[in-house]
Scaffold this motif. Structure first.
Motif, mmCIF file in Angstrom:
data_model
loop_
_atom_site.group_PDB
_atom_site.id
_atom_site.type_symbol
_atom_site.label_atom_id
_atom_site.label_comp_id
_atom_site.label_asym_id
_atom_site.label_seq_id
_atom_site.Cartn_x
_atom_site.Cartn_y
_atom_site.Cartn_z
ATOM 1 N N LYS A 70 0.832 -1.195 0.000
ATOM 2 C CA LYS A 70 0.000 0.000 0.000
ATOM 3 C C LYS A 70 0.871 1.252 0.000
ATOM 4 C CE LYS A 70 -3.817 2.190 2.367
ATOM 5 N NZ LYS A 70 -4.838 2.084 3.386
ATOM 6 N N GLY A 71 0.538 2.205 -0.882
ATOM 7 C CA GLY A 71 1.265 3.454 -0.979
ATOM 8 C C GLY A 71 2.494 3.411 -1.870
ATOM 9 N N GLN A 72 2.839 2.228 -2.347
ATOM 10 C CA GLN A 72 4.035 2.073 -3.183
ATOM 11 C C GLN A 72 3.829 2.713 -4.551
ATOM 12 O OE1 GLN A 72 5.249 -1.995 -3.436
ATOM 13 N NE2 GLN A 72 6.998 -1.569 -4.738
ATOM 14 N N ASN A 73 4.889 3.271 -5.116
ATOM 15 C CA ASN A 73 4.871 3.854 -6.448
ATOM 16 C C ASN A 73 5.345 2.807 -7.460
ATOM 17 O OD1 ASN A 73 4.695 5.911 -8.434
ATOM 18 N ND2 ASN A 73 6.897 6.196 -8.294
ATOM 19 N N VAL A 74 4.528 2.547 -8.474
ATOM 20 C CA VAL A 74 4.900 1.635 -9.554
ATOM 21 C C VAL A 74 5.060 2.493 -10.800
ATOM 22 C CG1 VAL A 74 4.181 -0.323 -10.964
ATOM 23 C CG2 VAL A 74 3.627 -0.281 -8.524
ATOM 24 N N SER A 75 6.264 2.536 -11.321
ATOM 25 C CA SER A 75 6.524 3.376 -12.489
ATOM 26 C C SER A 75 6.814 2.514 -13.706
ATOM 27 C CB SER A 75 7.691 4.317 -12.214
ATOM 28 O OG SER A 75 8.865 3.584 -11.949
ATOM 29 N N CYS A 76 6.514 3.073 -14.868
ATOM 30 C CA CYS A 76 6.857 2.394 -16.113
ATOM 31 C C CYS A 76 7.086 3.430 -17.202
ATOM 32 C CB CYS A 76 5.803 1.368 -16.515
ATOM 33 S SG CYS A 76 4.256 2.019 -17.088
ATOM 34 N N VAL A 77 7.815 3.008 -18.212
ATOM 35 C CA VAL A 77 8.098 3.844 -19.368
ATOM 36 C C VAL A 77 7.615 3.102 -20.602
ATOM 37 C CG1 VAL A 77 9.873 5.015 -20.721
ATOM 38 C CG2 VAL A 77 10.152 4.777 -18.245
ATOM 39 N N LEU A 78 6.770 3.767 -21.388
ATOM 40 C CA LEU A 78 6.298 3.211 -22.651
ATOM 41 C C LEU A 78 7.025 3.905 -23.785
ATOM 42 C CD1 LEU A 78 2.420 3.345 -22.098
ATOM 43 C CD2 LEU A 78 3.910 1.391 -21.770
ATOM 44 N N SER A 79 7.506 3.149 -24.737
ATOM 45 C CA SER A 79 8.098 3.707 -25.949
ATOM 46 C C SER A 79 7.409 3.056 -27.134
ATOM 47 C CB SER A 79 9.598 3.419 -26.000
ATOM 48 O OG SER A 79 10.250 4.033 -24.930
ATOM 49 N N TYR A 80 6.861 3.893 -28.002
ATOM 50 C CA TYR A 80 6.129 3.379 -29.162
ATOM 51 C C TYR A 80 6.501 4.225 -30.370
ATOM 52 C CZ TYR A 80 2.115 0.925 -31.311
ATOM 53 O OH TYR A 80 1.314 0.115 -32.080
ATOM 54 N N VAL A 81 7.426 3.741 -31.165
ATOM 55 C CA VAL A 81 7.886 4.452 -32.352
ATOM 56 C C VAL A 81 7.097 3.922 -33.545
ATOM 57 C CG1 VAL A 81 9.859 4.937 -33.844
ATOM 58 C CG2 VAL A 81 10.177 4.759 -31.365
ATOM 59 N N ASP A 117 0.708 12.451 -27.226
ATOM 60 C CA ASP A 117 1.370 11.957 -26.016
ATOM 61 C C ASP A 117 2.813 11.547 -26.268
ATOM 62 O OD1 ASP A 117 -0.760 12.214 -24.050
ATOM 63 O OD2 ASP A 117 -1.800 10.720 -25.253
ATOM 64 N N GLY A 118 3.339 11.867 -27.455
ATOM 65 C CA GLY A 118 4.727 11.576 -27.780
ATOM 66 C C GLY A 118 4.970 10.120 -28.076
ATOM 67 N N TYR A 119 6.212 9.756 -28.253
ATOM 68 C CA TYR A 119 6.557 8.358 -28.493
ATOM 69 C C TYR A 119 7.215 7.726 -27.278
ATOM 70 C CZ TYR A 119 10.974 10.508 -30.020
ATOM 71 O OH TYR A 119 12.107 11.255 -30.099
ATOM 72 N N THR A 120 7.421 8.519 -26.215
ATOM 73 C CA THR A 120 7.883 7.992 -24.934
ATOM 74 C C THR A 120 7.017 8.602 -23.842
ATOM 75 O OG1 THR A 120 10.149 7.754 -25.719
ATOM 76 C CG2 THR A 120 9.824 7.799 -23.342
ATOM 77 N N LYS A 121 6.481 7.757 -22.968
ATOM 78 C CA LYS A 121 5.581 8.226 -21.913
ATOM 79 C C LYS A 121 6.015 7.629 -20.581
ATOM 80 C CE LYS A 121 1.779 10.463 -20.936
ATOM 81 N NZ LYS A 121 1.721 11.881 -21.093
ATOM 82 N N TYR A 122 6.195 8.476 -19.575
ATOM 83 C CA TYR A 122 6.533 8.051 -18.222
ATOM 84 C C TYR A 122 5.242 8.018 -17.406
ATOM 85 C CZ TYR A 122 11.230 9.139 -19.738
ATOM 86 O OH TYR A 122 12.408 9.185 -20.438
ATOM 87 N N ILE A 123 4.948 6.872 -16.786
ATOM 88 C CA ILE A 123 3.682 6.681 -16.057
ATOM 89 C C ILE A 123 3.979 6.200 -14.637
ATOM 90 C CG2 ILE A 123 1.485 5.447 -16.037
ATOM 91 C CD1 ILE A 123 1.928 4.897 -19.034
ATOM 92 N N ASN A 124 3.207 6.721 -13.685
ATOM 93 C CA ASN A 124 3.300 6.280 -12.292
ATOM 94 C C ASN A 124 1.927 5.871 -11.791
ATOM 95 O OD1 ASN A 124 6.093 6.751 -11.552
ATOM 96 N ND2 ASN A 124 5.639 8.897 -11.914
ATOM 97 N N PHE A 125 1.879 4.767 -11.085
ATOM 98 C CA PHE A 125 0.678 4.302 -10.406
ATOM 99 C C PHE A 125 0.987 4.203 -8.910
ATOM 100 C CE2 PHE A 125 0.485 2.273 -14.637
ATOM 101 C CZ PHE A 125 -0.732 2.744 -15.085
ATOM 102 N N ILE A 126 0.068 4.660 -8.088
ATOM 103 C CA ILE A 126 0.222 4.538 -6.639
ATOM 104 C C ILE A 126 -0.697 3.415 -6.171
ATOM 105 C CG2 ILE A 126 0.040 5.691 -4.407
ATOM 106 C CD1 ILE A 126 2.139 6.925 -6.265
ATOM 107 N N VAL A 127 -0.150 2.449 -5.436
ATOM 108 C CA VAL A 127 -0.931 1.312 -4.957
ATOM 109 C C VAL A 127 -1.864 1.799 -3.844
ATOM 110 C CG1 VAL A 127 -0.831 -0.974 -3.899
ATOM 111 C CG2 VAL A 127 0.952 -0.263 -5.521
ATOM 112 N N PRO A 128 -3.182 1.614 -4.030
ATOM 113 C CA PRO A 128 -4.139 2.074 -2.999
ATOM 114 C C PRO A 128 -4.095 1.210 -1.743
ATOM 115 C CG PRO A 128 -5.298 0.982 -4.783
ATOM 116 C CD PRO A 128 -3.855 1.002 -5.158
#
Length: 128
Positions: A70-81, A117-128
């Motif tokens: 709970k409360g942890q940050n899960v990050s990911c990077v998407l690249s779509y060329v 949204d570009g070809y690279t996107k940085y995303i963060n999810f917070i665990v509820p």
């Protein structure tokens, strides 16, 4: 007196079990991606990098399950060329079999043309 003891016993059982059903937060999570399969013949490439899973992803598909708290940050990077066309990319964050968050992006392009949204996107999810 017997009715009072019976009522007290039932009350203790009822409230004593209540704590065991409360969710503790965290659990098993994964990231699910739905988007068109890149055309490798045209040089299109899709890649996802997450802070918790190093598995290769076949589109559409999901990462392997990973443990979160709970409360942890899960990050990911998407690249779509892509070659000049924008593609719809749907990213879902699943926790314990339930979709917690759903995001949609218009991604793609390359160095010469870029989508909203570009070809690279940085995303963060917070665990509820």
């Amino acid at each position: 007196m017997k009715k009072f003891l019976l009522l007290a016993s039932i009350s203790v059982l009822f409230w004593g079990c209540d704590d065991e059903t409360q969710p503790s937060g965290g659990g098993q999570a994964r990231i699910i991606v739905n988007c068109p399969i890149p055309n490798e013949a045209l040089g299109e490439v899709f890649q996802i990098t997450t802070s918790h899973s190093a598995s290769a992803l076949q589109l559409p598909g999901s990462t392997d399950l990973f443990s979160v708290t709970k409360g942890q940050n899960v990050s990911c990077v998407l690249s779509y060329v892509t070659q000049g066309t924008c593609k719809n990319v749907e990213v879902k964050f699943e926790l314990n079999g339930n979709i917690i968050e759903n995001r949609n992006y218009s991604m793609g392009g390359n160095d010469l043309s870029t989508c909203p949204d570009g070809y690279t996107k940085y995303i963060n999810f917070i665990v509820p």
